[in-house]
Design a protein around this motif. Structure first.
Motif, short mmCIF file in Angstrom:
data_model
loop_
_atom_site.label_atom_id
_atom_site.label_comp_id
_atom_site.label_asym_id
_atom_site.label_seq_id
_atom_site.Cartn_x
_atom_site.Cartn_y
_atom_site.Cartn_z
N LEU A 440 0.84 -1.14 -0.05
CA LEU A 440 -0.13 0.05 0.08
C LEU A 440 1.08 1.25 -0.14
O LEU A 440 1.74 1.33 0.72
CB LEU A 440 -0.84 0.06 1.24
N ILE A 441 0.60 2.23 -0.85
CA ILE A 441 1.14 3.63 -0.74
C ILE A 441 0.03 4.49 -0.90
O ILE A 441 -0.80 4.71 -1.84
CB ILE A 441 1.86 3.71 -2.25
N GLU A 442 -0.28 5.17 0.34
CA GLU A 442 -1.35 5.91 0.61
C GLU A 442 -0.87 7.30 1.16
O GLU A 442 -0.24 7.31 2.21
CB GLU A 442 -2.39 5.31 1.62
N GLY A 443 -1.52 8.33 0.90
CA GLY A 443 -1.66 9.64 1.30
C GLY A 443 -0.22 10.45 1.43
O GLY A 443 -0.02 11.20 2.27
N CYS A 444 0.46 9.84 0.59
CA CYS A 444 1.72 10.53 0.41
C CYS A 444 1.77 11.60 -0.69
O CYS A 444 1.09 11.87 -1.37
CB CYS A 444 2.98 9.38 -0.12
N TYR A 468 8.69 -8.08 -10.07
CA TYR A 468 7.10 -7.57 -10.42
C TYR A 468 6.36 -7.32 -9.26
O TYR A 468 6.49 -8.38 -8.34
CB TYR A 468 6.65 -8.45 -11.54
N CYS A 469 5.72 -6.39 -9.17
CA CYS A 469 4.61 -6.15 -8.24
C CYS A 469 3.14 -6.73 -8.30
O CYS A 469 2.52 -6.68 -9.54
CB CYS A 469 4.68 -4.66 -7.88
N ARG A 470 2.53 -7.20 -7.75
CA ARG A 470 1.26 -7.86 -7.49
C ARG A 470 0.41 -7.36 -6.04
O ARG A 470 1.13 -7.26 -5.33
CB ARG A 470 1.38 -9.44 -7.64
N ASP A 471 -0.76 -6.95 -6.44
CA ASP A 471 -1.62 -6.91 -5.37
C ASP A 471 -1.24 -5.36 -4.56
O ASP A 471 -0.90 -5.63 -3.37
CB ASP A 471 -1.65 -7.98 -4.50
N VAL A 472 -1.13 -4.37 -5.47
CA VAL A 472 -0.63 -3.33 -4.77
C VAL A 472 -1.65 -2.13 -5.02
O VAL A 472 -2.08 -2.04 -6.10
CB VAL A 472 0.87 -2.84 -5.42
N THR A 473 -2.00 -1.43 -3.98
CA THR A 473 -2.90 -0.24 -4.04
C THR A 473 -2.09 1.22 -3.99
O THR A 473 -1.39 1.17 -2.93
CB THR A 473 -3.87 -0.32 -2.98
N ILE A 474 -2.17 1.88 -4.95
CA ILE A 474 -1.58 3.28 -4.74
C ILE A 474 -2.74 4.27 -4.69
O ILE A 474 -3.30 4.62 -5.74
CB ILE A 474 -0.73 3.48 -6.04
N CYS A 475 -3.26 4.98 -3.60
CA CYS A 475 -4.31 5.77 -3.28
C CYS A 475 -3.99 7.17 -2.73
O CYS A 475 -3.30 7.00 -1.72
CB CYS A 475 -5.52 5.07 -2.87
N ASN A 476 -4.78 8.01 -2.97
CA ASN A 476 -4.92 9.19 -2.18
C ASN A 476 -3.48 9.97 -2.20
O ASN A 476 -3.31 10.53 -1.05
CB ASN A 476 -5.54 9.17 -1.04
N ASN A 477 -2.60 9.91 -3.08
CA ASN A 477 -1.10 10.47 -3.14
C ASN A 477 -1.50 11.68 -4.07
O ASN A 477 -2.13 11.99 -4.82
CB ASN A 477 -0.28 9.34 -3.60
N THR A 478 -0.44 12.72 -3.50
CA THR A 478 -0.21 14.02 -4.53
C THR A 478 1.03 13.74 -5.15
O THR A 478 2.15 13.65 -4.47
CB THR A 478 -0.09 14.99 -3.71
N ILE A 479 1.18 13.81 -6.47
CA ILE A 479 2.44 13.56 -7.26
C ILE A 479 2.55 15.04 -8.20
O ILE A 479 1.72 15.28 -9.09
CB ILE A 479 2.22 12.35 -8.32
N ARG A 480 3.42 15.81 -7.56
CA ARG A 480 3.72 16.87 -8.15
C ARG A 480 5.14 17.28 -8.88
O ARG A 480 5.99 16.96 -8.20
CB ARG A 480 3.60 18.04 -7.08
N GLY A 513 1.51 -10.06 -17.55
CA GLY A 513 1.37 -11.05 -16.34
C GLY A 513 2.66 -10.90 -15.33
O GLY A 513 2.41 -11.44 -14.36
N GLY A 514 3.65 -9.79 -15.74
CA GLY A 514 4.50 -9.60 -14.60
C GLY A 514 3.90 -8.96 -13.57
O GLY A 514 4.07 -9.32 -12.17
N PHE A 515 3.33 -7.67 -13.86
CA PHE A 515 2.48 -6.99 -12.63
C PHE A 515 1.16 -7.58 -12.90
O PHE A 515 0.60 -7.91 -13.93
CB PHE A 515 2.55 -5.43 -13.32
N ARG A 516 0.60 -7.75 -11.61
CA ARG A 516 -0.79 -8.09 -11.59
C ARG A 516 -1.78 -7.48 -10.54
O ARG A 516 -1.00 -7.10 -9.48
CB ARG A 516 -0.93 -9.50 -11.24
N ASP A 517 -2.91 -7.11 -10.93
CA ASP A 517 -3.79 -6.50 -9.81
C ASP A 517 -3.21 -5.16 -9.10
O ASP A 517 -2.91 -5.33 -7.81
CB ASP A 517 -4.30 -7.58 -8.66
N ILE A 518 -3.11 -4.20 -9.84
CA ILE A 518 -2.70 -2.86 -9.24
C ILE A 518 -3.78 -1.80 -9.36
O ILE A 518 -4.46 -1.80 -10.38
CB ILE A 518 -1.27 -2.55 -10.12
N VAL A 519 -4.21 -1.12 -8.30
CA VAL A 519 -5.14 -0.30 -8.17
C VAL A 519 -4.23 1.02 -8.03
O VAL A 519 -3.64 1.33 -7.04
CB VAL A 519 -5.97 -0.43 -6.93
#
Length: 627
Positions: A440-444, A468-480, A513-519
């Protein structure tokens, strides 16, 4: 009477939030029992803590003050705590100064359930030097640099600058990294005057480069850890503050985890006589996690000014030397697979880096003095790494991997990581370089990076870092303002990038197929000069409800217009640099509810895909709004 203090490490349960509890028992001390620790005697810091632990105490309170650590307790780190368990070091109001830049400052080795709290760690001043460009040669093959007042004029000292001969350039007014530039590698140093040097460049600058006289420049010193957390579990490093660092300010490596970190990294004070503050806070990464059985919890951190990535999390690839039946010989470039264990899940890649067959590891043993039967291939920087160890794997079924393909241990890549509510800014590198799963990467807030703000990318070729990354959520971040460098490493220059593209002569995105299930959900992208989201080699990615504000208003020129060198390995990839979202080799890609505000003049397409991409929302998943 003994009491117990319970502290919690926030961990990863399921997909978003959970807890991985641990405890540090504490024992109240009688008034004045400081175990002989006093700022006037710097050696008492280590000696007193070890004495307290040996006595059976569960907690030591270090008296406030400034401790200048000049004597090493062991040949490696200046201070090394070995095998502590269920112990707390409370160091609020304590400043630890480690002036020897040639050594690691502090190391916890083989520790379990230890808290280190409240201290300020510094090297006593800037970790490197810096200056102003006074001239660029007409042929672009060299630059002249005058050292800033107060900083070291030792660029020609090979012992101080032997790890990375790379220059980073800055705007002299804002002190931000100069947009539209790139890593400039130098290959020779000539002293022109006591405070002036001429640096021969690996590649000649073109006349169009923004690197001109008057720009500021800095470079890293030799890299060492500031705090090492090696072979540890259930650690808590909290309320720490770093004023500069010689390398990885905190590096965890080769342990069970999960470990919890909350700290700040910022610029050290300017040296006496200086008129410009330090341009670099740390020689390398603000935080670094490698080969951990359970990933870290990194939260409420502020990391700024690094000369490399902010938050990398990864495991290590092995490279196939030979395979017969269920026996495989591999090569590793770091310290060896100390965390690879019987029963672990291995993933073998094809020569084209497609995620392939999985197998169970039954046993592993070192193979001393092994000599590969075939010479190494020139394309593999992995193979050129000076550290080499060979191991024999026994697996549960034959997989017949090709020579020099790669294998990773899925159980030592830092899975289950959490990066939450952190600020990472003004650095040379990626804000977060993630090669781990179930995270999880959240609120950063990620701001002012030279490469991607957030990069998910397996890296077998440069550093042998999996996976490779699987089952990762990237949410509510600010990227500037991420991706300040020119359009160079095509696999790394989007604000947020899932990239299966590797810098090698193959130069193509592997199949999905390397990366899977990314939000990727609810993030805000602000004023990013290039593609905001770049996706390759993914099955099951959701790009939902993100907002892109002022995207692609500026443009950084392609690399071949700035130096006499072309990134041949990226030719023919077909990356549409005018696309807000670009994808290739993706299955089940869903784009929905995204908004773009004030699109810039270099934005040509909201979504660009090719025939290798399947999914929905390509025509209506991003909509322009007025505000």
């Amino acid at each position: 009477m003994k009491t117990t203090h319970i502290w919690a490490i926030t961990g990863m349960i399921g997909f978003l939030i959970g807890a991985a509890p641990a405890s540090c028992a504490t024992e109240p001390l009688s008034p004045g029992n400081n175990w002989g620790i006093a700022p006037a005697d710097s050696s008492s810091f280590y000696r007193g803590i070890v004495s307290a632990y040996a006595s059976g105490a569960k907690k030591v309170i270090v008296p406030p003050g400034r401790y200048v650590i000049t004597q090493s307790s062991n040949p490696g780190a200046m201070v090394k705590f070995d095998g502590l368990k269920h112990f707390t070091i409370e160091a609020s109001g304590v400043t630890l100064v480690f002036p020897d830049l040639s050594k690691e400052a502090l190391e916890f080795y083989g520790c379990d359930d230890v808290a280190f709290l409240g201290a300020t760690i510094t090297r006593g001043g800037p970790v490197t030097s810096q200056g102003t460009v006074t001239a660029v040669a007409d042929d672009g093959k060299s630059v002249d640099i005058k050292i800033h007042s107060g900083y070291r004029a030792d660029l020609d000292d090979p012992n101080s600058y032997k790890d990375a001969h790379v220059l980073t350039f800055y705007d002299p007014h804002t002190l931000d990294i100069l947009p539209g530039t790139f890593d400039v590698w130098y290959s020779g140093v000539t002293r022109l005057a006591p405070d002036t040097f001429r640096l021969a460049l690996r590649y000649a600058l073109s006349p169009d480069t923004p690197i001109t006289a008057g720009k500021y420049v800095s470079w890293r010193n030799t890299v060492h850890r500031d705090i090492g957390v090696i072979g540890c579990a259930h650690m808590r490093l909290d309320r720490l503050r770093f004023l500069g660092g010689t390398g990885f300010c905190i590096q965890e490596f080769d342990g069970d985890g999960p470990n919890h970190y909350t700290y700040d990294l910022t610029y050290p004070p300017a040296p006496p006589g200086a008129t410009v503050r330090p341009l670099i806070s740390s020689n390398a990464d603000g935080f670094h996690s490698g080969a951990m059985r359970h990933g870290p919890v990194v939260e409420n951190c502020r990391l700024e000014g690094m000369n490399d990535d902010g938050v990398p999390i990864h495991g290590f690839y092995g490279q196939i030397m030979e395979a017969t039946g269920t026996t495989v010989i591999i090569r590793l470039v770091w310290d060896g697979p100390k965390t690879w264990r019987s029963g672990d899940s291995l993933t073998f890649l094809s020569k084209e880096n497609v995620a392939g067959i999985e197998a169970k590891l039954l046993s592993i043993e070192a193979v001393p003095n092994y000599k590969p039967a075939h010479p190494p291939e020139a394309e593999s920087n992995f193979y050129k790494h000076p550290h080499a160890t060979f191991y024999r794997l026994t697996i549960d079924r034959p997989v017949n991997p090709p020579y020099q393909a790669f294998v990773s241990d899925e159980n030592e890549c830092g899975d289950g990581f959490v990066v939450r509510n952190c600020t990472v800014k003004n650095l040379r590198g990626c804000g977060m370089r993630i090669q781990a799963s179930h995270g999880l990467i959240e609120g950063c807030t990620i701001e002012g990076t030279t490469y991607a703000g957030i990069l998910l990318q397996a890296d077998p070729y440069w550093f042998g870092q999996s996976e490779y990354c699987r089952d990762v959520t990237i949410c509510n971040n600010t990227i500037r303002r991420c991706g300040a460098y020119m359009r160079f490493a095509a696999a790394e220059d989007a604000a947020l990038c899932l990239s299966g593209v590797h810098p090698n002569p193959i130069g193509i995105p592997p199949l999905p197929g390397g990366f899977r299930d990314i939000v990727i959900k609810g993030n805000t992208f602000i004023d990013n000069p290039g593609t905001n989201i770049q996706l390759t080699s993914v099955i099951g990615v959701r790009v939902l409800d993100n907002k892109m504000i002022d995207p692609m208003e500026t443009w950084n020129e392609p690399l071949d217009k700035l130096i006499d060198h072309t990134a041949d390995s990226f030719k023919g990839l077909g990356i549409d640099k005018g696309a807000l979202i670009w994808a290739t080799q993706c299955q089940d890609l869903q784009i929905s509810g995204n908004k773009v505000v004030r699109p810039g003049k270099y934005l040509l397409h909201l979504v660009a895909t090719d025939a290798t991409v399947s999914g929905s929302g390509f025509s209506d998943g991003v909509k322009a709004v007025k505000k």
